[in-house]
Design a protein around this motif. Structure first.
Motif, mmCIF file in Angstrom:
data_model
loop_
_atom_site.group_PDB
_atom_site.id
_atom_site.type_symbol
_atom_site.label_atom_id
_atom_site.label_comp_id
_atom_site.label_asym_id
_atom_site.label_seq_id
_atom_site.Cartn_x
_atom_site.Cartn_y
_atom_site.Cartn_z
ATOM 1 N N MET A 139 0.742 -0.948 -0.002
ATOM 2 C CA MET A 139 0.381 0.137 0.593
ATOM 3 C C MET A 139 1.079 1.252 0.116
ATOM 4 N N ASP A 140 0.575 2.379 -0.780
ATOM 5 C CA ASP A 140 0.783 3.554 -0.158
ATOM 6 C C ASP A 140 1.302 4.414 1.091
ATOM 7 N N LEU A 141 1.996 3.604 1.936
ATOM 8 C CA LEU A 141 1.810 4.128 3.024
ATOM 9 C C LEU A 141 3.000 4.982 3.762
ATOM 10 N N VAL A 142 4.205 5.805 2.709
ATOM 11 C CA VAL A 142 4.863 6.408 3.184
ATOM 12 C C VAL A 142 5.138 7.358 1.676
ATOM 13 N N LYS A 143 5.274 8.329 2.221
ATOM 14 C CA LYS A 143 5.838 9.307 1.252
ATOM 15 C C LYS A 143 7.294 9.857 1.345
ATOM 16 N N VAL A 144 8.017 10.047 0.420
ATOM 17 C CA VAL A 144 9.604 10.487 1.254
ATOM 18 C C VAL A 144 9.887 11.200 0.628
ATOM 19 N N TYR A 145 10.104 12.642 1.289
ATOM 20 C CA TYR A 145 10.621 14.082 -0.113
ATOM 21 C C TYR A 145 12.672 13.811 0.772
ATOM 22 N N ASN A 146 12.800 14.533 -0.767
ATOM 23 C CA ASN A 146 14.092 14.598 -0.630
ATOM 24 C C ASN A 146 14.847 15.356 -0.688
ATOM 25 N N LEU A 147 15.049 16.432 0.151
ATOM 26 C CA LEU A 147 14.797 17.806 0.014
ATOM 27 C C LEU A 147 17.134 17.913 0.744
ATOM 28 N N GLY A 148 17.637 16.876 0.297
ATOM 29 C CA GLY A 148 18.672 16.899 0.205
ATOM 30 C C GLY A 148 19.202 17.846 -0.928
ATOM 31 N N VAL A 149 20.698 18.850 -0.284
ATOM 32 C CA VAL A 149 21.345 20.061 -0.707
ATOM 33 C C VAL A 149 22.731 19.966 -1.320
ATOM 34 N N GLY A 150 22.629 18.704 -2.761
ATOM 35 C CA GLY A 150 24.469 18.874 -2.905
ATOM 36 C C GLY A 150 25.117 19.946 -2.376
ATOM 37 N N GLY A 151 26.711 19.746 -1.431
ATOM 38 C CA GLY A 151 27.498 20.578 -0.894
ATOM 39 C C GLY A 151 27.427 21.512 0.010
ATOM 40 N N THR A 152 26.221 21.164 1.128
ATOM 41 C CA THR A 152 25.922 21.633 2.001
ATOM 42 C C THR A 152 25.910 20.357 3.474
ATOM 43 N N ASN A 153 25.677 20.790 4.407
ATOM 44 C CA ASN A 153 26.016 20.168 5.711
ATOM 45 C C ASN A 153 24.307 20.478 6.254
ATOM 46 N N SER A 154 24.436 19.624 7.644
ATOM 47 C CA SER A 154 23.266 19.710 8.890
ATOM 48 C C SER A 154 23.062 21.550 8.986
ATOM 49 N N GLY A 155 24.242 22.517 8.761
ATOM 50 C CA GLY A 155 23.334 24.003 9.289
ATOM 51 C C GLY A 155 22.481 24.164 8.560
ATOM 52 N N VAL A 156 22.761 23.815 6.799
ATOM 53 C CA VAL A 156 21.715 24.650 5.964
ATOM 54 C C VAL A 156 20.562 23.560 6.175
ATOM 55 N N ALA A 157 20.764 22.549 6.492
ATOM 56 C CA ALA A 157 19.336 21.594 7.043
ATOM 57 C C ALA A 157 18.879 21.894 8.320
ATOM 58 N N THR A 158 19.417 22.323 9.303
ATOM 59 C CA THR A 158 19.123 23.288 10.784
ATOM 60 C C THR A 158 17.658 23.795 10.511
#
Length: 340
Positions: A22-41
């Motif tokens: 079933m369509d249980l989850v939807k994963v959004y890929n918000l990764g940005v190349g060349g960045t680190n956890s600071g950008v994710a924060t």
């Protein structure tokens, strides 16, 4: 990997949905190349999600910035006397801890999202193996401290890659890996998630039985919990101060709950808040190939025309450092400039 549909987040979505049929989850890929956890924060803090996700926020937030968080500091990488293992450990702990606290407090009047750390790093960015494992050490420390979920792809394939010399799942010349690694990461997260779900259900059943037997009945009384975070785990935190720091953290959580009037929040039938959580009119992550100089300039020109406020002393800037790290932004060209 340039094609997001081939990267492990999409593979994980397909794996879980096919497993449960079933369509249980939807994963959004918000990764940005060349960045680190600071950008994710900042992305989590400022609610920088796709429109449909921004309505309610994520149930699970996955941080997989282990590779860039493991990059030795620029000012130390060429210093033969530098203790890179400790430097990367402190750097990773600081960046990842800020992300955890931002994620857990991003939607204070709801149950916070499950924060998952995925360590997919094996190297090679420094000479000593202890330094290459610094992120993993920091990740596990913080997972214990904040009761979050840590998964290490590196531990799944480290023996195969380092001991047996099989580089199917590891690129010894570069931090980027092949499709086999992406698929194995998806399998690793999928297996760990099932194990977590099984343990959670077992623990929940055990608690229910204990509460029923110890109270003589099922009272169905759910206590009111505040969003409580322990004090930040830093080198400056002393053992003699821990009790006071925990008391301060609990008091802060209680005061925050009252100040935000969480008990009066308007919610939908599923318990989700019906309000815009973003503090900004607009926000973006500037990145090559994404929201770049033309997009920023176009937005600011349009904002200037709509608001009637001329743009003076500001411009877009695009810098190229180390031959690969594009830094794009909207910067002031004069001192004491403000943008309205």
């Amino acid at each position: 990997m340039q094609n997001f549909n081939c990267a492990w987040p999409m593979r994980l979505q397909l794996l879980i949905n096919q497993f449960f049929d079933m369509d249980l989850v939807k994963v959004y890929n918000l990764g940005v190349g060349g960045t680190n956890s600071g950008v994710a924060t900042n992305m989590v803090k400022y609610w920088m999600y796709p429109t449909e996700l921004a309505k309610v926020g994520p149930d699970v937030v996955v941080n997989s910035y282990s590779t860039n968080d493991s990059l030795p500091p620029w000012d130390l990488k060429d210093d033969p006397n530098a203790d890179l293992a400790t430097a990367v450990l402190d750097q990773a702990r600081n960046g990842l801890q800020q992300f955890i606290r931002a994620a857990l407090t991003s939607n204070r009047c709801r149950v916070p999202p499950l924060v998952v750390h995925v360590d997919d790093y094996l190297g090679p960015q420094q000479v000593f193996l202890l330094g290459e494992m610094s992120y993993n050490t920091a990740m596990r420390q913080l997972a214990k401290w904040y009761d979050t979920f840590a998964i290490s792809y590196g531990e799944v394939v480290r023996d195969i890659s380092w001991l047996e010399g099989d580089f199917t799942f590891f690129n010894k010349n570069d931090v980027h890996f092949s499709n086999w690694a992406h698929q194995t990461i998806a399998w690793s997260i999928g297996f760990a998630s099932l194990e977590l779900l099984s343990t959670f259900c077992d623990d929940g059943f055990a608690r229910a039985v204990y509460n029923f037997n110890s109270t003589g009945g099922d009272h169905n009384k759910i206590p009111k919990y505040y969003l409580y975070l322990p004090p930040p785990l830093t080198r400056e935190l002393l053992r003699k101060d821990v009790e006071d720091k925990y008391a301060e953290a609990l008091k802060s959580a209680q005061e925050s709950y009252v100040a935000m009037a969480c008990f009066n929040k308007t919610t939908g039938g599923d318990g989700n808040e019906l309000e815009d959580r973003s503090p900004c009119i607009v926000s973006w992550i500037a990145t090559p190939g994404g929201y770049g100089v033309p997009q920023i300039s176009h937005f600011m020109d349009r904002h200037s025309k709509n608001s009637g406020v001329p743009i003076q002393g500001w411009k877009t800037e695009n810098q190229l450092a180390e031959g690969w790290g594009n830094k794009i932004g909207w910067v002031a060209t004069q001192s004491d400039e403000q943008q309205r």
